[in-house]
Write a protein that holds these residues in place. Structure first.
Motif, mmCIF file in Angstrom:
data_model
loop_
_atom_site.group_PDB
_atom_site.id
_atom_site.type_symbol
_atom_site.label_atom_id
_atom_site.label_comp_id
_atom_site.label_asym_id
_atom_site.label_seq_id
_atom_site.Cartn_x
_atom_site.Cartn_y
_atom_site.Cartn_z
ATOM 1 N N ASN A 1 -8.891 -38.370 -2.178
ATOM 2 C CA ASN A 1 -9.641 -39.149 -3.194
ATOM 3 C C ASN A 1 -8.681 -40.627 -3.257
ATOM 4 O O ASN A 1 -7.924 -40.827 -2.687
ATOM 5 N N LYS A 2 -9.293 -41.327 -4.260
ATOM 6 C CA LYS A 2 -8.825 -42.892 -4.138
ATOM 7 C C LYS A 2 -7.660 -43.024 -4.628
ATOM 8 O O LYS A 2 -6.833 -43.857 -4.048
ATOM 9 N N GLU A 3 -7.052 -42.216 -5.401
ATOM 10 C CA GLU A 3 -5.449 -42.256 -5.614
ATOM 11 C C GLU A 3 -4.557 -41.809 -4.379
ATOM 12 O O GLU A 3 -3.741 -42.254 -4.452
ATOM 13 N N GLN A 4 -4.910 -40.989 -3.663
ATOM 14 C CA GLN A 4 -4.356 -40.321 -2.722
ATOM 15 C C GLN A 4 -4.307 -41.344 -1.375
ATOM 16 O O GLN A 4 -3.302 -41.556 -0.778
ATOM 17 N N ALA B 1 -4.723 -44.752 -2.063
ATOM 18 C CA ALA B 1 -4.220 -45.780 -2.445
ATOM 19 C C ALA B 1 -2.639 -45.464 -2.363
ATOM 20 O O ALA B 1 -1.841 -46.400 -1.824
ATOM 21 N N TYR B 2 -2.107 -44.315 -2.543
ATOM 22 C CA TYR B 2 -0.742 -43.659 -2.348
ATOM 23 C C TYR B 2 -0.292 -44.065 -0.949
ATOM 24 O O TYR B 2 0.752 -44.561 -0.497
#
Length: 125
Positions: free
Chosen positions: A4-7, A9-10
């Motif tokens: 997902n976007k958060e993953q 981004a990380y």
């Protein structure tokens, strides 16, 4: 691929773009396809925000990734060629540029007095 976007981004915060772009030098079509798919998926998520897209494309350019992707447009493997072409076409080509102020009717004029001296300063292509 399914992050997902958060993953994503990380992973980007951990500096993944540089190593991915370095892997574009490997002469194994399977590795190249996986790396370009990864970059494509990152860019696809980044495209949701103009600032994110600019950030990711800038990182790719800064580490030499764009040059490597451009070189892969000449790869002997058709799948690699297509992946490279699609990445550049979708994320690294700019929209049509606006014409300069001194460009009109397909004629380019030079200098401040170009309008008065139009016959001597126009070029027709």
């Amino acid at each position: 691929m399914s992050g997902n976007k958060e993953q994503v981004a990380y992973v980007l915060q951990q500096g993944a773009i540089g190593p991915l772009c370095q892997a574009l030098s490997i002469d194994d079509p399977q590795v190249l396809a996986v790396v370009m798919d990864a970059l494509s998926n990152i860019l696809k998520l980044a495209a949701c925000s103009h600032d994110d897209l600019v950030s990711v494309t800038s990182q790719i350019e800064e580490c030499g990734g764009l040059d490597k992707i451009e070189d892969l447009q000449n790869h002997r493997n058709e799948e690699i060629y297509k992946l490279a072409f699609d990445l550049i076409d979708k994320y690294f080509t700019e929209d049509v540029e606006e014409l300069p102020e001194n460009m009109a009717d397909g004629e380019y004029t030079f200098g401040a007095n170009a309008a008065a001296d139009h016959q001597q300063t126009k070029f027709e292509f």
